[in-house]
Write an enzyme that holds these catalytic residues in place. Structure first.
Site, PDB file in Angstrom:
ATOM      1  N   ASP A  36      38.399  35.157   5.294  1.00 27.98           N
ATOM      2  CA  ASP A  36      37.140  35.677   4.754  1.00 27.98           C
ATOM      3  C   ASP A  36      35.966  35.244   5.600  1.00 27.98           C
ATOM      4  O   ASP A  36      35.052  36.025   5.843  1.00 27.98           O
ATOM      5  CB  ASP A  36      36.934  35.204   3.313  1.00 27.98           C
ATOM      6  CG  ASP A  36      35.603  35.722   2.779  1.00 27.98           C
ATOM      7  OD1 ASP A  36      35.505  36.949   2.591  1.00 27.98           O
ATOM      8  OD2 ASP A  36      34.668  34.932   2.609  1.00 27.98           O
ATOM      9  N   ARG A  73      31.803  41.699   9.477  1.00 36.33           N
ATOM     10  CA  ARG A  73      31.192  42.774   8.686  1.00 36.33           C
ATOM     11  C   ARG A  73      29.674  42.731   8.809  1.00 36.33           C
ATOM     12  O   ARG A  73      29.015  43.769   8.867  1.00 36.33           O
ATOM     13  CB  ARG A  73      31.620  42.645   7.216  1.00 36.33           C
ATOM     14  CG  ARG A  73      33.073  43.049   6.977  1.00 36.33           C
ATOM     15  CD  ARG A  73      33.544  42.636   5.589  1.00 36.33           C
ATOM     16  NE  ARG A  73      32.691  43.173   4.547  1.00 36.33           N
ATOM     17  CZ  ARG A  73      32.454  42.587   3.379  1.00 36.33           C
ATOM     18  NH1 ARG A  73      33.009  41.420   3.095  1.00 36.33           N
ATOM     19  NH2 ARG A  73      31.663  43.144   2.508  1.00 36.33           N
ATOM     20  N   SER A  79      36.353  39.666  -0.985  1.00 33.15           N
ATOM     21  CA  SER A  79      35.750  38.474  -0.364  1.00 33.15           C
ATOM     22  C   SER A  79      35.405  37.442  -1.436  1.00 33.15           C
ATOM     23  O   SER A  79      35.776  36.268  -1.344  1.00 33.15           O
ATOM     24  CB  SER A  79      34.498  38.896   0.414  1.00 33.15           C
ATOM     25  OG  SER A  79      33.773  37.765   0.847  1.00 33.15           O
ATOM     26  N   HIS A 105      30.710  32.684 -10.834  1.00 37.05           N
ATOM     27  CA  HIS A 105      30.133  33.143  -9.574  1.00 37.05           C
ATOM     28  C   HIS A 105      29.063  34.183  -9.856  1.00 37.05           C
ATOM     29  O   HIS A 105      29.254  35.067 -10.686  1.00 37.05           O
ATOM     30  CB  HIS A 105      31.212  33.762  -8.682  1.00 37.05           C
ATOM     31  CG  HIS A 105      30.654  34.332  -7.412  1.00 37.05           C
ATOM     32  ND1 HIS A 105      30.406  33.542  -6.315  1.00 37.05           N
ATOM     33  CD2 HIS A 105      30.271  35.588  -7.070  1.00 37.05           C
ATOM     34  CE1 HIS A 105      29.892  34.289  -5.346  1.00 37.05           C
ATOM     35  NE2 HIS A 105      29.797  35.539  -5.781  1.00 37.05           N
ATOM     36  N   LYS A 112      37.838  33.817  -2.441  1.00 36.22           N
ATOM     37  CA  LYS A 112      37.281  32.468  -2.413  1.00 36.22           C
ATOM     38  C   LYS A 112      37.443  31.783  -3.768  1.00 36.22           C
ATOM     39  O   LYS A 112      37.787  30.616  -3.850  1.00 36.22           O
ATOM     40  CB  LYS A 112      35.803  32.513  -2.013  1.00 36.22           C
ATOM     41  CG  LYS A 112      35.619  32.735  -0.517  1.00 36.22           C
ATOM     42  CD  LYS A 112      34.158  32.792  -0.113  1.00 36.22           C
ATOM     43  CE  LYS A 112      33.550  34.128  -0.437  1.00 36.22           C
ATOM     44  NZ  LYS A 112      32.315  34.425   0.317  1.00 36.22           N
TER      45      LYS A 112
END
Lengths: 436, 436
Positions: free
Chosen positions: A163, A170, A185, A84, A189
């Site tokens: 999320d 947010r 978050s 990621h 995921k």
């Protein structure tokens, strides 16, 4: 145990610690709607200002992760590893990286996102390949992964609903820049993908969300800690995003550059980051061979073939991979020229990312659809010598009015000076469980 | 000037200062619904944790005050002065105070509240007088004030709607205990009454919302500062609420004790506080005569007559004022007996307030309707000598099951010890514009 949202908000407001049970209750009640947005936004602000400790963070991530479907690929014997990135400009690394590690036997069940703000998104880039579908059902996702060892899809509605809901809240309540909320978050995921290992690329610099190293390091350490507490081997690299990665920015442009990397002909920075990350993913998967094996996968064409296979599995037209000149291009071209003789000392990723977005490569609003053919090809980056009038970049765009509003902005991304500077260090540091 | 709620939340989150324009926009947009609750609750939490400076506080109060109708009694030549208490147990001071100062020529356009939590409310107490209506239209309010020099009503829907909305939101988002938000809530309501002077009673101790002197003092200073910035002479007294005020707790009980004060037969603490506050209100109104004039108003029966007049003007049956034994009483009686010989060293206002509420004198939920006949008559307070078995309190209640759940709790409010202690100082300090 029965809780009320008010008492939990008060606990965090007063700098006390939320219990794992309380966090599990809160996330569940927020997901099912029994805790309303106005309570969760007060909680998010209290977390942003007062923080969470590592036990709270573990419980928060765990509760988010279990708010929806968690994937289980235990029937696949091989190790499942994902990567990621916190996002940057020209950051197409996933696109060459996933095929090359998959060609070495690592399974990659990658769930990616779309471009937001000034950054591009892997899904938008892949969709510039005609027919490439990123919205897969859970069964389709499993089938592509099982058959090919890699899959490149968007998040399904059934995964981490907490999320999705909290992120949207947010975004409109000034509670995005909280390290614990960002870390949980991302990690919720990724952990819902049923992984054995995870590589994180935490970008820092003008084109990154974490503009400075202090915050990037805090985020990297926090995420590696969450990985450890969930028994998923996690390695983070903090990498530079002061100038764009590679020479191509824009969806089809970045697909073309990714193909170059898979052919062994990519620019040095993108190729190097792909290989360093690939080596680490092999390590995390317990697959031998390292850099040499990755080089072989490129040289033999196995990596490129993986990309062709996965493209076809996603319904894409792989002929553009064999001949990238078939990729769509926006109709108009303009050149940004060097204003003087000298050396490029600045090539600002943020400005280039914003201009590419405004020209149509990204989204100003969530509902916008990017134009795959809009893109910027960089001809000079930090450290390069240029003569006055040399091209700094070639821009492809579709809308003349947009270009006229962006031309000065985009030009301001470069600084040309008399004295040379070195290009910034690509990899700033590596963070793993032994270094946090 | 155009703002977005997100940027203003971010400003406060990042400890910067909100401009007066920005605050005016935010309160207006929240009142008309264009800023949703989930943004305002994040803002409220940011204010609670990061505070507001005095300029922000002035602008915030000003914007709240002007969110609805602001009363204007400039056609009344006499000075208009009001009093507000932050709330306590047995705090019926307004009921004798307003008639006695009105009898001396001070106009009092008092808007009061209802009981909440463990505290009673002036409106609930007044409504134990049969027929007494506290819900007046603006025209009725003006008529009663003009004719009698005093009025004792609830807040109309058209005044400070921003506060009504924000208070309800704070109540469910853990954002009540913020000094700037409490101070601006109280002061916006009072300043909307079109006053020349204001007396504030800031209670501290177990039965108060501000349990400790540090917070009570901060609140008193903040409110006096807001008064000054709005050019309304404001004096605050910080007073003790460690034990209940007077000997009566409960709605009809407190009306009876208020009548005793107006007859010159009240308990020392209630009578003394009424007189000290009365003197200050005369000063604030520029009315001569001081304590002597107040004493005369009691002695002559003028103060009691004012209470009879205003009761009749509100539709109430004034015969209960002439004969308080006509006031409603709950059917059952129980006695709390001293557990030992000794001295009362503790008579906990919070516990007594909570028990009275649960027995039916107050509200557990907003929609509850208090039973006017439920009450507790204190027979021994801090400093009193008692023999084992002497009554500490006599309780009147309607529901045997509720009494059984409360009897032990209520008994625990008293401590009887071998050594005597003095009663707590009633008035802790006076705060005005010269002392802040």
């Amino acid at each position: 145990m029965a809780y009320t949202a008010i008492e939990l908000i008060e606990t965090k407001r007063d700098r006390s610690v939320l219990s794992p049970d309380a966090i599990e209750w809160l996330i569940g009640a927020y997901t099912d709607g029994s805790v309303p947005d106005y309570q969760m936004s007060a909680m998010a602000m209290a977390i942003l200002l007062n923080g969470m400790n590592s036990d709270e963070l573990t419980a928060w991530t765990e509760a988010m992760l279990h708010s929806g479907e968690v994937m289980d690929f235990s029937e696949i014997a091989a190790a499942k590893v994902d990567k990621h990135s916190t996002g940057g400009v020209g950051d197409k690394i996933s696109i060459p990286l996933v095929p090359v590690v998959a060609a070495c036997g690592v399974y990659v069940p990658m769930i990616s996102g779309r471009g937001l703000g000034h950054t591009g998104g892997t899904l938008d880039k892949l969709e510039s390949i005609p027919g490439f579908t990123t919205g897969l059902t859970p069964d389709e996702f499993r089938k592509v992964l099982t058959e090919h060892g890699l899959v490149l899809a968007g998040q399904s509605e059934t995964m981490v609903p907490a999320d999705r809901k909290l992120y949207a809240l947010r975004d409109v309540t000034g509670t995005v820049p909280s390290i614990p909320l960002i870390a949980s978050s991302i990690m919720s995921k990724k952990l819902a993908e049923g992984l054995d290992g995870l590589l994180l690329d935490v970008k820092t610099g003008s084109g990154a969300f974490m503009k400075d190293l202090v915050h990037a390091r805090a985020l990297a350490h926090t995420m590696v800690g969450i990985g450890a507490s969930h028994e998923v081997d996690t390695v983070a690299f903090i990498t530079s995003m002061s100038q764009p990665l590679g020479n191509e920015v824009g969806n089809a442009n970045e697909i073309k550059e990714s193909i170059d990397v898979l052919r062994g002909e990519g620019p040095a920075d993108v190729s190097e980051l792909t290989m360093v990350f690939g080596e680490t993913m092999l390590e995390l998967a317990g697959v031998d061979g390292g850099r040499e094996r990755l080089d072989d996968a490129i040289r033999s064409g196995a990596a490129l073939q993986k990309f062709i296979d996965v493209t076809e599995a996603h319904g894409g037209d792989a002929s553009v991979i064999e001949d990238p000149s078939l990729l769509v291009r926006a109709p108009h071209e303009a050149v940004i020229a060097a204003p003087a003789d000298g050396y490029v000392t600045r090539c600002d990723a943020f400005i280039i990312g914003v201009s590419a977005t405004w020209l149509g490569a990204g989204r100003e609003r969530k509902k916008d659809i990017p134009d795959p053919g809009v893109g910027i090809t960089l001809k000079a980056k930090i450290g390069d010598e240029v003569a006055k009038g040399d091209p700094l970049a070639i821009v492809r765009y579709g809308d003349q009015t947009k270009w006229e509003t962006q031309s000065d902005t985009l030009s301001s991304a470069w600084t040309v000076s008399e004295r040379p500077v070195s290009a910034p260090e690509l990899i700033i540091e590596r963070v793993d469980v032994t270094t946090i």
